[in-house]
Design an enzyme around this catalytic site. Structure first.
Site, PDB file in Angstrom:
ATOM      1  N   HIS A  56     -64.649 -97.096 -25.018  1.00  0.00           N
ATOM      2  CA  HIS A  56     -65.952 -96.413 -25.196  1.00  0.00           C
ATOM      3  C   HIS A  56     -67.131 -97.368 -25.006  1.00  0.00           C
ATOM      4  O   HIS A  56     -68.148 -97.256 -25.688  1.00  0.00           O
ATOM      5  CB  HIS A  56     -66.042 -95.746 -26.579  1.00  0.00           C
ATOM      6  N   ASN A 129     -63.713 -86.532 -29.392  1.00  0.00           N
ATOM      7  CA  ASN A 129     -63.727 -86.585 -27.932  1.00  0.00           C
ATOM      8  C   ASN A 129     -64.129 -85.217 -27.400  1.00  0.00           C
ATOM      9  O   ASN A 129     -64.232 -84.255 -28.169  1.00  0.00           O
ATOM     10  CB  ASN A 129     -62.327 -86.923 -27.398  1.00  0.00           C
TER      11      ASN A 129
END
Ligand code: NDP
Length: 502
Positions: A56, A129
């Protein structure tokens, strides 16, 4: 006006006399080491970068609020959820997963969807997510999985062989792989995608009763995705397109929003459900557990300083508030450790003292002291040990999570029903996707898997076949593989303990 201008100072407050000319002996130099402003400036510059997140790394964020729209007090005692109309400040960060900090926003990848709720009982983080499931369900596999989605150790290139080798040997990934290779793997913007808590969480109420919940953040901008060709173009045209889109939409006052829904399951229902409700490779079917709208998230304020507010933001699924807790989901349990640990590495042991990470609606009182970058007064001269008789902060047993039963043999236990792994991916292909979605899915897969070596293509095609015979056959045909051979391998593929031998 000149009078309003601030003095330019060193980091220690001394006024700088000149920032254009280094101190030199004569006009040609050499430089003088007594130019302490130059030394400080170069030294700080050398240290401007902090380690990027191992996953990320590329992300964008914005502030806003969460507003409660339904009464959920029978399920949870969390104060920020206690009243219809109640608002809590939030910070949301969206990201890709595998790419480096400079990678393109339009890459095929899951998107991180993290939300920090600054509640009056401390910060609550949801580290979700844009997909409701995940590739694996045991954290022991996580470092290997991520290695395969990054660069090859020899070539330093993304490597289709290692990407598909791991996935094809990890058949429980099929559900997430099917979502990733649908056009939802390339969302048009961060605003046009849903967010999911993915894991199952526990909600408990004032009476000590508890329930299992899943979170769904449904975009109110509508789902929009790129096709693979559009994504390829966008990667070159504007690698930061989604970061730009979010920033500009918030700046224009468009206030992007998400409807927040939960699915709720009782303990009895969890024991009887046909799928393991704690297996993060599975969803709870909507027809079995209808989602109920409980709130709304609105983003209405950009960060003033990206590094301070977004790069330094540290989210952790371990940040719970009373009324919300963990489920036995093994991936969640692993993340309870990994996130805090990653932040200590990336930002230091006192990362919770950084303004973006500090609770904004709750106090912090404890006996943690010292360490690198102990900002603030470090507890002053108050007691630094517990118990003490000098008025230091006391635990409050009233906030305890209700006790719960655990049992079973301590061992490296696999999941019990690995053969379920293919059904939900098949349902997505057969029941949810349109004919066009299926065409795009097969094209997206063959365009990528076609770059792996044949034996890996065969093994992965068998996993698709196991989810749905037509799905697997179409992938096989697209790759010019022998469908009969793929079917033979599919018959040997039996979930996460078994490995087809291609
Ligand atoms: P439904 O048939 O009731 O609804 C289908 C769901 O799938 C919707 O939530 C839709 O999201 C979502 N969806 C549509 N296209 C895709 C895609 N390409 N990738 C991921 N999600 C997509 O769902 P069921 O509960 O009956 O489950 C059927 C299948 O739907 C599951 O096996 C799973 O793959 C998928 N799914 C289920 C979810 C759940 O929590 N039950 C959540 C998301 C997906 P939207 O409404 O935003 O268009």
């Amino acid at each position: 006006m000149a009078d309003d201008k601030k003095n330019y100072t060193t980091g220690f407050g001394a006024t700088v006399d000149d920032d254009q000319n280094s101190k030199t002996a004569g006009s040609t130099g050499p430089l003088l080491i007594q130019d302490t402003h130059l030394l400080e400036k170069l030294g700080h510059f050398n240290r401007e970068r902090i380690p990027e997140r191992v996953v990320h790394a590329k992300g964008a964020g914005a502030y806003g609020y969460f507003e409660v729209t339904a009464d959920v007090t029978r399920y949870t005692r969390a104060k920020f959820l206690s009243e219809i109309g109640k608002r809590t400040e939030v910070l949301a960060r969206f990201s890709t997963v595998g790419g480096e900090k400079g990678s393109a926003d339009a890459e095929r990848d899951p998107r991180g969807f993290a939300v920090k709720f600054y509640t009056e009982e401390g910060n609550y983080d949801m580290t979700g997510n844009n997909t409701p499931v995940f590739f694996i369900r045991d954290p022991l596999k996580f470092p290997d999985f991520i290695h395969t989605q990054k660069r090859h150790p020899g070539t330093n290139l993304k490597d289709p062989d290692m990407f598909w080798d791991f996935l094809s040997l990890t058949p429980e990934s099929i559900h997430q792989v099917t979502i990733l290779f649908s056009d939802r793997g390339t969302p048009r913007t961060f605003r046009n995608m849903n967010g999911y808590g993915s894991h199952t969480f526990k909600w408990y109420n004032e009476n000590g009763e508890y329930y299992w919940v899943k979170y769904h953040f449904k975009t109110e901008q509508g789902i929009q995705n790129f096709t693979r060709d559009e994504a390829t173009v966008m990667k070159g045209q504007d690698p930061d397109h989604a970061t730009r889109d979010l920033y500009e939409a918030v700046k224009r006052g468009e206030n992007p929003s998400w409807r927040v829904e939960v699915q709720v399951m009782t303990q009895g229902q969890a024991r009887e459900y046909r799928f393991n409700p704690f297996d993060v490779t599975k969803v709870w079917f909507h027809s079995d557990f209808p989602p109920v709208t409980i709130g709304k998230m609105v983003l209405n304020r950009n960060a003033k300083n990206y590094f301070a507010d977004v790069e330094q933001a540290a989210f952790s699924p371990a940040n719970f508030v009373p009324g919300i807790g963990a489920s036995p989901d093994k991936m969640l349990q692993g993340r309870l450790f990994a996130y805090h640990d990653a932040h200590i590495h990336r930002l230091g042991p006192n990362y919770h003292l950084l303004p973006v990470n500090r609770p904004r609606a709750a106090g912090v009182n404890n006996y943690q002291r010292d360490g690198l970058m102990a900002l603030g007064d470090n507890g002053g001269d108050s007691p630094n040990y517990y118990p003490n008789s000098f008025g230091g902060p006391e635990p409050s047993s009233g906030v305890a999570e209700p006790p719960f039963e655990v049992s079973g043999q301590a061992a490296r236990n696999p999941y019990v029903h690995p053969n379920d792994d293919f059904f939900q991916a098949g349902e997505l292909y057969r029941r949810v996707m349109t004919a066009e979605d299926r065409d795009h899915l097969v094209g997206n897969i063959t365009g990528h898997l076609g770059n792996a070596r044949k034996r890996i293509q065969l093994r992965q095609a068998a996993v698709f076949y196991k989810a749905d015979a037509e799905y697997g056959s179409r992938v096989a045909e697209g790759l010019a593989l022998d469908v009969k051979e793929v079917k033979r391998l599919a018959d040997m593929t039996t979930g996460d303990r078994a490995k087809a031998t291609a």
